[in-house]
Motif scaffolding. Structure first.
Motif, PDB file in Angstrom:
ATOM      1  N   LEU A 204       0.982  -1.150   0.070  1.00 17.82           N
ATOM      2  CA  LEU A 204      -0.102  -0.043   0.007  1.00 17.82           C
ATOM      3  C   LEU A 204       1.044   1.250   0.070  1.00 17.82           C
ATOM      4  N   PRO A 205       0.925   2.064  -1.088  1.00 13.17           N
ATOM      5  CA  PRO A 205       1.796   3.143  -1.317  1.00 13.17           C
ATOM      6  C   PRO A 205       1.377   4.438  -0.426  1.00 13.17           C
ATOM      7  N   ILE A 206       0.423   4.659  -0.018  1.00  9.08           N
ATOM      8  CA  ILE A 206      -0.060   6.032   0.681  1.00  9.08           C
ATOM      9  C   ILE A 206      -0.615   5.730   2.289  1.00  9.08           C
ATOM     10  N   ALA A 207       0.000   6.255   3.051  1.00 11.94           N
ATOM     11  CA  ALA A 207      -0.532   6.289   4.465  1.00 11.94           C
ATOM     12  C   ALA A 207      -0.857   7.422   5.132  1.00 11.94           C
ATOM     13  N   TYR A 208      -1.737   7.418   6.093  1.00 12.24           N
ATOM     14  CA  TYR A 208      -2.140   8.810   6.813  1.00 12.24           C
ATOM     15  C   TYR A 208      -1.923   8.172   8.368  1.00 12.24           C
TER      16      TYR A 208
ATOM     17  N   TRP B   6      -4.554   3.408   5.784  1.00 13.40           N
ATOM     18  CA  TRP B   6      -4.161   3.013   4.158  1.00 13.40           C
ATOM     19  C   TRP B   6      -5.229   3.154   3.439  1.00 13.40           C
ATOM     20  N   PRO B   7      -5.558   3.863   2.568  1.00 15.70           N
ATOM     21  CA  PRO B   7      -6.882   3.661   1.749  1.00 15.70           C
ATOM     22  C   PRO B   7      -6.824   2.682   0.684  1.00 15.70           C
ATOM     23  N   PRO B   8      -7.816   2.175   0.306  1.00 10.89           N
ATOM     24  CA  PRO B   8      -7.546   1.116  -0.671  1.00 10.89           C
ATOM     25  C   PRO B   8      -7.311   1.510  -2.078  1.00 10.89           C
ATOM     26  N   LEU B   9      -6.507   0.339  -2.710  1.00  6.46           N
ATOM     27  CA  LEU B   9      -6.043   0.801  -4.034  1.00  6.46           C
ATOM     28  C   LEU B   9      -7.191   0.938  -5.115  1.00  6.46           C
ATOM     29  N   ALA B  10      -8.410   0.357  -4.823  1.00  6.96           N
ATOM     30  CA  ALA B  10      -9.503   0.347  -5.743  1.00  6.96           C
ATOM     31  C   ALA B  10     -10.731   0.764  -5.066  1.00  6.96           C
ATOM     32  N   PRO B  11     -11.780   1.244  -5.632  1.00  3.52           N
ATOM     33  CA  PRO B  11     -12.963   1.551  -4.791  1.00  3.52           C
ATOM     34  C   PRO B  11     -13.623   0.329  -4.033  1.00  3.52           C
TER      35      PRO B  11
ATOM     36  N   ARG C 298     -13.715  -2.913   4.523  1.00  2.75           N
ATOM     37  CA  ARG C 298     -14.457  -2.323   3.300  1.00  2.75           C
ATOM     38  C   ARG C 298     -15.837  -2.354   3.666  1.00  2.75           C
ATOM     39  N   PRO C 299     -16.823  -1.155   3.261  1.00  5.98           N
ATOM     40  CA  PRO C 299     -18.245  -1.295   3.412  1.00  5.98           C
ATOM     41  C   PRO C 299     -18.744  -2.691   2.839  1.00  5.98           C
ATOM     42  N   ALA C 300     -19.705  -3.050   3.689  1.00  9.42           N
ATOM     43  CA  ALA C 300     -20.548  -4.361   3.202  1.00  9.42           C
ATOM     44  C   ALA C 300     -21.315  -3.776   1.804  1.00  9.42           C
TER      45      ALA C 300
END
Length: 127
Positions: free
Chosen positions: A17-21, A68-73, A102-104
């Protein structure tokens, strides 16, 4: 849904995962969020690029969250809760809990074991 993952799998997940907050808490009602760079060091996560506000917050309250946000929606976000400390220019986080989330697809009743109504996977953290 909860799936146990070995600590070395957590490390592999982070590397992909390339982006972290970094999320920290201050005296106000909202968390402070800053984009950071991550490096793995044994069982800890070394965070570089934390700004002055993040560093002040960590000094006052060691409880932090890394996101870390997802790489795809339709992908999973990785959320790691931990305890942080300041070491030179780094914020070093000892992970305490990690979950892929992830949301259900449709509203669901919370799972009895985790209380999660979304599509969650607990990642155990040895520590």
């Amino acid at each position: 849904m909860s799936i146990r993952v070995a600590p070395e799998q957590l490390a592999a997940t982070i590397r992909d995962l390339p982006i972290a907050y970094l999320l920290t808490s201050g005296a106000g009602p909202r968390p402070h969020v800053g984009r950071v760079q991550i490096a793995l060091s044994q069982d800890r996560i070394a965070v570089s690029g934390a700004g002055a506000t993040s560093r002040v917050h960590v000094a006052a309250d060691a409880a932090v969250t890394l996101l870390w946000p997802p790489l795809a929606p339709e992908g999973y976000s990785l959320i790691v809760d931990g305890t942080a400390g300041l070491h030179d220019e780094l914020v070093v986080v000892q992970p305490e809990r990690a979950v892929l989330h992830r949301p259900a697809a449709a509203p669901a009743a919370p799972e009895p074991e985790t209380g999660c109504a979304a599509d969650c996977m607990e990642l155990p953290v040895d520590g």
